[in-house]
Design a protein around this motif. Structure first.
Motif, mmCIF file in Angstrom:
data_model
loop_
_atom_site.group_PDB
_atom_site.id
_atom_site.type_symbol
_atom_site.label_atom_id
_atom_site.label_comp_id
_atom_site.label_asym_id
_atom_site.label_seq_id
_atom_site.Cartn_x
_atom_site.Cartn_y
_atom_site.Cartn_z
ATOM 1 N N THR A 54 27.735 -49.599 47.001
ATOM 2 C CA THR A 54 27.315 -48.355 47.649
ATOM 3 C C THR A 54 26.098 -47.803 46.933
ATOM 4 O OG1 THR A 54 28.774 -47.012 46.269
ATOM 5 C CG2 THR A 54 29.681 -47.821 48.354
ATOM 6 N N ASP A 102 33.378 -41.669 51.161
ATOM 7 C CA ASP A 102 33.108 -42.874 50.384
ATOM 8 C C ASP A 102 34.392 -43.467 49.818
ATOM 9 O OD1 ASP A 102 30.449 -42.485 50.943
ATOM 10 O OD2 ASP A 102 29.965 -41.659 48.973
ATOM 11 N N GLN A 106 35.987 -47.135 50.630
ATOM 12 C CA GLN A 106 36.278 -48.096 49.567
ATOM 13 C C GLN A 106 37.742 -48.546 49.606
ATOM 14 O OE1 GLN A 106 34.882 -46.030 46.063
ATOM 15 N NE2 GLN A 106 32.784 -46.028 46.832
#
Length: 124
Positions: A54, A102, A106
């Motif tokens: 990322t 995020d 993940q």
């Protein structure tokens, strides 16, 4: 990820990091940088695991080219068939503007790769 520290000093904040990570101007420190350099240590034909890198497009500490280069190299080198993906946040810099999104991405990636039945692609 800071995946190419051997070239770290050319980053905008790179000179400041040399005290912590080492400098290419010192042969011993340069060897340490080479050992920790993920990008330069990728080997052709190795079955690498799935990777999700990322980055934030406005990150001045770890420019987007570092994780981009890493993912491209993994895609080229690994015959494993496992994904090597790059997620770019176009609204952030070094710190994500949406850490919950995020984290969810993940975890979803990890559960997909671990084979969790609720996170597998649907067959049509």
């Amino acid at each position: 990820p800071l995946s190419n520290p051997l070239r770290g000093e050319i980053r905008p904040n790179g000179a400041a990091d040399a005290a912590e990570f080492g400098s290419v101007k010192d042969s011993t420190e340069a060897m340490g940088l080479l050992q920790m350099d993920t990008y330069l240590n990728i080997k052709q034909g190795v079955n690498y695991p799935a990777v999700l890198a990322t980055t934030g497009i406005n990150d001045t500490r770890v420019p987007v080219w570092q994780p981009g280069k890493l993912i491209a190299a993994l895609q080229n080198a690994s015959p494993s068939g496992r994904p090597a993906l790059l997620s770019v946040d176009y609204n952030s810099g070094h710190i994500s503007t949406d850490w919950m999104r995020d984290a969810a991405n993940q975890f979803a990636f990890a559960l997909w790769q671990a084979g969790h039945r609720d996170f597998q692609p649907k067959q049509h």
